[in-house]
Design a protein around this motif. Structure first.
Motif, mmCIF file in Angstrom:
data_model
loop_
_atom_site.group_PDB
_atom_site.id
_atom_site.type_symbol
_atom_site.label_atom_id
_atom_site.label_comp_id
_atom_site.label_asym_id
_atom_site.label_seq_id
_atom_site.Cartn_x
_atom_site.Cartn_y
_atom_site.Cartn_z
ATOM 1 N N ARG A 90 0.861 -1.183 0.000
ATOM 2 C CA ARG A 90 0.000 0.000 0.000
ATOM 3 C C ARG A 90 0.896 1.231 0.000
ATOM 4 N N ILE A 91 0.645 2.175 -0.898
ATOM 5 C CA ILE A 91 1.464 3.387 -0.971
ATOM 6 C C ILE A 91 0.635 4.603 -0.554
ATOM 7 N N TYR A 92 1.229 5.415 0.315
ATOM 8 C CA TYR A 92 0.563 6.606 0.843
ATOM 9 C C TYR A 92 1.424 7.841 0.582
ATOM 10 N N LYS A 93 0.757 8.955 0.348
ATOM 11 C CA LYS A 93 1.444 10.242 0.256
ATOM 12 C C LYS A 93 1.063 11.044 1.494
ATOM 13 N N LEU A 94 2.073 11.556 2.197
ATOM 14 C CA LEU A 94 1.831 12.254 3.459
ATOM 15 C C LEU A 94 2.443 13.644 3.473
ATOM 16 N N LYS A 95 1.779 14.517 4.218
ATOM 17 C CA LYS A 95 2.345 15.811 4.556
ATOM 18 C C LYS A 95 2.392 15.864 6.069
ATOM 19 N N ILE A 96 3.583 16.053 6.619
ATOM 20 C CA ILE A 96 3.713 16.108 8.084
ATOM 21 C C ILE A 96 4.193 17.486 8.509
ATOM 22 N N LYS A 97 3.835 17.872 9.724
ATOM 23 C CA LYS A 97 4.289 19.140 10.273
ATOM 24 C C LYS A 97 5.681 18.933 10.859
ATOM 25 N N GLY A 98 6.639 19.663 10.322
ATOM 26 C CA GLY A 98 8.025 19.494 10.758
ATOM 27 C C GLY A 98 8.845 18.762 9.709
ATOM 28 N N GLU A 99 10.073 18.434 10.057
ATOM 29 C CA GLU A 99 10.968 17.785 9.100
ATOM 30 C C GLU A 99 11.116 16.291 9.385
ATOM 31 N N VAL A 100 11.561 15.564 8.371
ATOM 32 C CA VAL A 100 11.840 14.134 8.516
ATOM 33 C C VAL A 100 13.215 14.008 9.160
ATOM 34 N N THR A 101 13.246 13.395 10.333
ATOM 35 C CA THR A 101 14.494 13.302 11.107
ATOM 36 C C THR A 101 15.195 11.970 10.862
ATOM 37 N N PRO A 102 16.496 11.895 11.201
ATOM 38 C CA PRO A 102 17.215 10.625 11.087
ATOM 39 C C PRO A 102 16.563 9.502 11.903
ATOM 40 N N ASP A 103 16.007 9.839 13.068
ATOM 41 C CA ASP A 103 15.336 8.825 13.885
ATOM 42 C C ASP A 103 14.112 8.258 13.165
ATOM 43 N N MET A 104 13.364 9.122 12.485
ATOM 44 C CA MET A 104 12.209 8.655 11.702
ATOM 45 C C MET A 104 12.669 7.702 10.602
ATOM 46 N N GLU A 105 13.727 8.096 9.907
ATOM 47 C CA GLU A 105 14.223 7.273 8.799
ATOM 48 C C GLU A 105 14.705 5.916 9.309
ATOM 49 N N ASP A 106 15.358 5.927 10.452
ATOM 50 C CA ASP A 106 15.833 4.670 11.036
ATOM 51 C C ASP A 106 14.651 3.750 11.362
ATOM 52 N N ALA A 107 13.584 4.335 11.916
ATOM 53 C CA ALA A 107 12.407 3.543 12.264
ATOM 54 C C ALA A 107 11.668 3.064 11.017
ATOM 55 N N MET A 108 11.671 3.878 9.957
ATOM 56 C CA MET A 108 11.031 3.444 8.708
ATOM 57 C C MET A 108 11.778 2.259 8.103
ATOM 58 N N LEU A 109 13.093 2.280 8.234
ATOM 59 C CA LEU A 109 13.920 1.216 7.667
ATOM 60 C C LEU A 109 13.898 -0.063 8.502
ATOM 61 N N ASN A 110 13.844 0.092 9.816
ATOM 62 C CA ASN A 110 14.012 -1.056 10.705
ATOM 63 C C ASN A 110 12.781 -1.432 11.519
ATOM 64 N N GLY A 111 11.734 -0.598 11.459
ATOM 65 C CA GLY A 111 10.557 -0.876 12.264
ATOM 66 C C GLY A 111 10.725 -0.328 13.665
ATOM 67 N N ILE A 112 9.625 -0.295 14.410
ATOM 68 C CA ILE A 112 9.690 0.231 15.770
ATOM 69 C C ILE A 112 8.517 -0.309 16.585
ATOM 70 N N TYR A 113 8.777 -0.557 17.856
ATOM 71 C CA TYR A 113 7.700 -0.989 18.758
ATOM 72 C C TYR A 113 7.311 0.203 19.626
ATOM 73 N N LEU A 114 6.042 0.561 19.586
ATOM 74 C CA LEU A 114 5.548 1.686 20.379
ATOM 75 C C LEU A 114 4.895 1.158 21.647
ATOM 76 N N ASP A 115 5.549 1.353 22.770
ATOM 77 C CA ASP A 115 4.959 0.973 24.055
ATOM 78 C C ASP A 115 3.681 1.761 24.303
ATOM 79 N N ASP A 116 3.756 3.045 23.970
ATOM 80 C CA ASP A 116 2.595 3.920 24.100
ATOM 81 C C ASP A 116 2.239 4.430 22.707
ATOM 82 N N ALA A 117 1.166 3.864 22.136
ATOM 83 C CA ALA A 117 0.756 4.235 20.777
ATOM 84 C C ALA A 117 -0.483 5.115 20.792
ATOM 85 N N SER A 118 -0.687 5.832 21.892
ATOM 86 C CA SER A 118 -1.890 6.666 22.025
ATOM 87 C C SER A 118 -1.800 7.947 21.208
ATOM 88 N N ALA A 119 -0.588 8.479 21.054
ATOM 89 C CA ALA A 119 -0.419 9.699 20.255
ATOM 90 C C ALA A 119 -0.755 9.385 18.794
#
Length: 267
Positions: free
Chosen positions: A130-159
């Motif tokens: 599934r392909i999505y196009k997104l507009k986010i407030k702020g910039e894409v950070t290295p931490d985001m890119e790392d999580a996109m590449l490797n996945g991430i477990y969210l202990d708190d996924a309420s946000a």
């Protein structure tokens, strides 16, 4: 399992009565053996049935449409709060169609609907891209890119979730891919490809890094693309899209059958 006469009537131009006569007159073979009992049980996808030398193949009839869902519509039949749903916009002929997954109230784009529940289930549970196009407030950070590449477990996924969501944590698998189209301190635009579509997964993902998703649009599902379909409009799948879907469903059925045989052997 299905009665032989019903199988023939369901997957050919023969009526039930004509199927009975063809069987009784010796024109029908099941797995190369002549079968004269119309009540004989046959299994779809396993037994091979011929009438006068011509194979009768299971050919399911189902319809799939693409809907370019606008923002501000819920993917549900009814809303207790009286908000607009996709069925308020869809023409009456599609009122009984089942949505393949969900796009939330504030999201837009490609939504598949079908009149066959097993097709909807197979597509929803698949790992098709599934392909999505997104507009986010702020910039894409290295931490985001790392999580996109490797996945991430969210202990708190309420946000990023609905306030009434019962999902408290979420395991987000690595994205199939991503492409940053604009990266600025005030807002950024990117395309991402996922294997699944969990409840507000992308909104939760970026909210974890303090970035709100301002716009979210699904532009494709497997080989089916939104292209130039206007917002709020529908179209039927093309012949090539139906062919790809038929191939996928056939492979899914074979996989399920092989798994069943394996389980039966292990018992």
């Amino acid at each position: 399992m299905m009665r032989l006469n019903k199988y023939i009537a369901h997957y050919s131009t023969y009526s039930r009565r004509e199927a009975d006569k063809a069987v009784q007159d010796g024109y029908v073979r099941v797995n190369s053996e002549i079968e004269t009992n119309p009540a004989t049980q046959v299994q779809e996808g396993v037994d091979i049935v011929y009438i006068s030398g011509k194979q009768v193949s299971p050919q399911e009839k189902y319809t799939v449409i693409v809907y370019n869902k606008p923002k501000g519509e819920l993917v549900t039949k009814n809303d207790p709060k009286g908000r607009k749903t996709i069925y308020d916009s869809l023409s009456k002929e599609f009122r009984h169609f089942i949505p393949v997954g969900r796009l939330d109230f504030a999201s837009e784009g490609l939504l598949l609907l079908t009149d066959a529940s097993h097709v909807a289930t197979s597509l929803m549970e698949s790992d098709l891209e599934r392909i999505y196009k997104l507009k986010i407030k702020g910039e894409v950070t290295p931490d985001m890119e790392d999580a996109m590449l490797n996945g991430i477990y969210l202990d708190d996924a309420s946000a990023g979730a609905h306030s009434h969501s019962k999902i408290t944590s979420m395991d987000i698998k690595p994205f199939i891919g991503y492409k940053i189209q604009k990266n600025q301190p005030n807002y950024s635009i990117l395309k991402v490809a996922l294997k699944e579509g969990k409840n507000r997964e992308l909104r939760r993902f970026f909210a974890h890094f303090g970035a709100e998703v301002a716009d979210l649009k699904r532009v494709s599902f497997a080989e089916i693309e939104l292209n130039n379909l206007p917002t709020g409009k529908t179209r039927y799948l093309s012949r090539s899209e139906y062919s790809a879907l038929y191939k996928f469903l056939k492979e899914e059925k074979k996989r399920a059958r092989d798994n069943k045989r394996k389980e039966d052997k292990e018992q």
